[in-house]
Structure formats: structure tokens, C-alpha cells
Design a protein around this motif. Structure first.
Motif: not given
Length: 366
Positions: A8-11, A58-68
Motif C-alpha cells: 500500500v502506498r503510504k501517501d 515498522q512491524f513488517f517493512p516492505s523494503g520499498e521506499e514509499g510502500w508499506g
């Protein structure tokens, strides 16, 4: 094998995509679990909406900037284990990513639970890092997994809200009223179920006109009002406000109208389009809107009562609530299952938009 994950896009929470990754080799002490079912409710939208402020991303980092990756509550079975204390096939209940699998690093094992000792979770609230072993979980029954995934984490929050208010003698609003927004949401009506048992508190549910009949049918509100009917509550009523919606304009209206408002608790954000403005709480008249953080009340009550008594009280409350919610004659919840990436994306979009029947509970699997 591979793992499918919903990103999911964080923004922009409406922007999602499915991501598949090959399963990496486990390190010594790790286990891989296959996530077989998880619940999706407005509570999960709150996790995303407050993802940065409350560290939910932070519980399950996606490893991709801007995505959660949004955390969810559900059940999983151990498919591969390099930990001597965790057997393949063991079933766990807890906090998982919205994915088909996850890797855990079990530590602090006991007969009834274990914790994920992954380094990136070490500073996060302990309650979210614990996984209950279903074989010895006093709340577990195999035929109610859907109900547990949907209602258990929400009801625990409801139970703690009620306990927090009573623990503080309703901040001087008893006798008086408790105003609950988003009254059709599961956490709100779980709170109402508990508050209904308190002397001297009128439980008033605030909801949309479309959901009014549903809320009235639950029987746990003394009064149900559409948002535009707030004026029917006398302005001098001593009251507490429990905000499940995150609707800034409604919060301002309540703070402005009720000169005897004793406490304003912010629980979540089902009205995502209003969340950006919710920070305006500092300028509101009356008590400052305060974010309720369930782990803090858990710590306090375990300190007050001890862990065993805390657990017993929670089990008793859950069993009473679950029995009412699942009453076969008039159930509060009807479960719908959604399997596969496209179905999960569609269900997520519907919950995010606030669409659908409040009686429906969504159980997903990827």
C-alpha cells in the motif's frame, strides 16, 4: 515456494499492488508460517492512517521506499522450522503482514505463547509481537477462528477503553453520557456492549443515517443518533467523547457544543479523508483530544491486578461478548471470505471507502 504480499502506498492508501517474492532460506532459530486467514476491518485502515505516527509500518517493512504493509490479525501454521521449540504444523494467532507467509524469530517461549525477536521489532509494543499458541489459548476454539480474527483484537481494545474510563471514574462525567462516533464499527459497539453494564452512563451512538437501524438493532446503545441529530443531546450534559471516526469537523462540533465535556479520547480513523485535519485538536475548546493507546492500559492493569487476573477478566468479557455477537438468532456479524490477490484488493478498497453492510465481516487469504 513464494510469498504474495499486498503493498500500500503510504501517501495514498487507495493505491495498492501485489508483490511476489521467492521464499528466502531460514536462519537458525527462525520459522516460516503460512498465513491461512486474516481479518480486514476499519481498524486496519487506522493502522495505515497512523502508520508513521504510531510506527505501524515498522512491524513488517516492505523494503520499498514509499510502500508499506498493513498489519492484520489472523491465524497461521508453521510450515518450516529451524527452532527446536516450535514444531511444523503448530498453529498461531497474532499480528501478521497482509501476505501469504511470514518469517518469525521465536523467543521467550512459554506453553501458551511466543514472541517475535526480530531486531526491527525490538522497540515496538510487546503486545503486538506476541503470538498465541492455539493449543493452550483459553480464548481459542477451532470453529470460531473467523470470529476471533474479526472481533478479538477489536474487542480487547473496546474492553480496555471501557476499563480506562471506569478506572478514571469517567473523568467526572458520571452520572452523564458517553458519546461514541462511528457507532456501527466493531470497536465502537464492543465498547458500547461494555459501557452498557456501567451504572450512571447513558451510551449514545453517533452514526450515519444509513447505519442507524443497524446500530439500534444491536441493543447495546441507550440512544442512537444520526450525526446531524447531535442537537438532541442537551448541551450541558456531563459527557465523555470516544472518537472512533477521526472526523475533525464532528470532533470540533462536540467540543464546541458540550461545555461539560470531561474527556475526549481518539481511538482510530475510519473517516480517512478527515484525518489530515484531525491534528487541529490543539485549538479545540474543552479537554484536549487524547489518543488512547491500548498497550499502556494493559501495562497498568497487569501492574494493578497481576497477569493471571488480567487474563481471567479478559477471557470472561470476551466469552460474553462473543456469545452475543454470534447468537444464531440475531447475529451481529456475517462473515464473507475473499481468497486471492484480486479479491483481497477489492475487499481492501471497499473497507477503505467505508462501503458495505456493517453486519459483514471480511476474512481474507492470499
Amino acid at each position: 515456494m513464494s510469498t504474495d504480499t499486498l503493498l500500500v502506498r503510504k501517501d495514498d492508501l487507495s493505491s495498492t499492488r501485489l508483490h511476489a517474492t521467492a521464499d528466502a532460506r531460514l536462519a537458525d532459530g527462525q520459522v516460516r508460517v503460512r498465513i491461512e486467514r486474516f481479518a480486514l476491518t476499519s481498524n486496519n485502515i487506522t493502522y495505515a492512517a497512523f502508520g508513521e505516527a504510531m510506527s505501524y509500518w515498522q512491524f513488517f517493512p516492505s523494503g520499498e521506499e514509499g510502500w508499506g504493509i498493513i498489519p492484520v490479525w489472523g491465524f497461521a501454521s508453521v510450515s518450516h522450522s529451524l527452532h527446536p521449540g516450535v514444531a511444523v504444523g503448530e498453529r498461531l494467532y497474532g499480528y501478521f503482514p497482509m501476505a501469504s507467509a511470514a518469517v518469525l524469530t521465536p523467543e521467550r517461549l512459554s506453553p501458551d505463547r511466543l514472541s517475535d525477536g526480530a531486531a526491527h521489532r525490538s522497540a515496538l509494543p510487546v503486545v503486538y509481537n506476541q503470538y498465541l499458541r492455539t493449543r493452550s489459548d483459553p480464548l481459542y476454539t477451532a470453529d470460531t477462528e473467523d470470529l476471533q480474527a474479526l472481533l478479538r483484537p477489536l474487542f480487547i481494545t473496546s474492553w480496555l477503553i471501557d476499563d480506562f474510563l471506569d478506572d478514571n471514574d469517567f473523568f467526572g462525567a458520571r452520572p452523564g453520557a458517553a458519546l461514541l462516533s462511528s457507532a456501527s464499527s466493531k470497536t465502537a459497539y464492543g465498547t458500547a456492549f461494555q459501557l452498557k453494564q456501567r451504572e450512571g452512563i447513558e451510551v449514545i451512538g453517533l452514526t450515519s443515517a444509513a447505519n442507524r437501524a443497524f446500530c439500534e438493532s444491536l441493543g447495546c446503545y441507550d440512544r442512537v443518533l444520526a450525526y446531524e441529530e447531535l442537537g438532541q443531546v442537551a448541551a450541558d450534559t456531563p459527557c465523555v467523547y470516544v472518537d472512533f471516526a477521526g472526523n475533525a469537523s464532528l470532533r470540533r462540533e462536540i467540543h464546541t457544543r458540550f461545555g461539560n465535556l470531561k474527556h475526549s479520547a481518539s481511538i482510530g480513523g475510519t473517516h480517512v479523508d478527515q484525518l489530515a485535519a484531525s491534528g487541529a485538536g490543539k485549538s479545540l475548546p474543552g479537554p484536549r483530544a487524547t489518543l488512547f493507546f491500548a498497550p499502556a492500559q494493559i501495562r497498568k492493569r497487569i501492574g494493578d491486578w497481576g497477569g493471571e487476573v488480567f487474563g481471567q477478566r479478559m477471557v470472561q468479557a470476551w466469552q460474553a461478548f462473543a456469545a452475543r455477537a454470534a447468537n444464531p438468532r440475531t447475529p451481529w456479524l456475517r462473515v464473507e471470505h475473499h481468497a486471492g490477490g484480486a479479491a483481497v484488493q477489492a475487499a481492501y478498497a471497499g473497507v477503505l471507502a467505508g462501503r458495505g453492510d456493517p453486519r459483514v465481516g471480511h476474512i481474507l487469504s492470499l
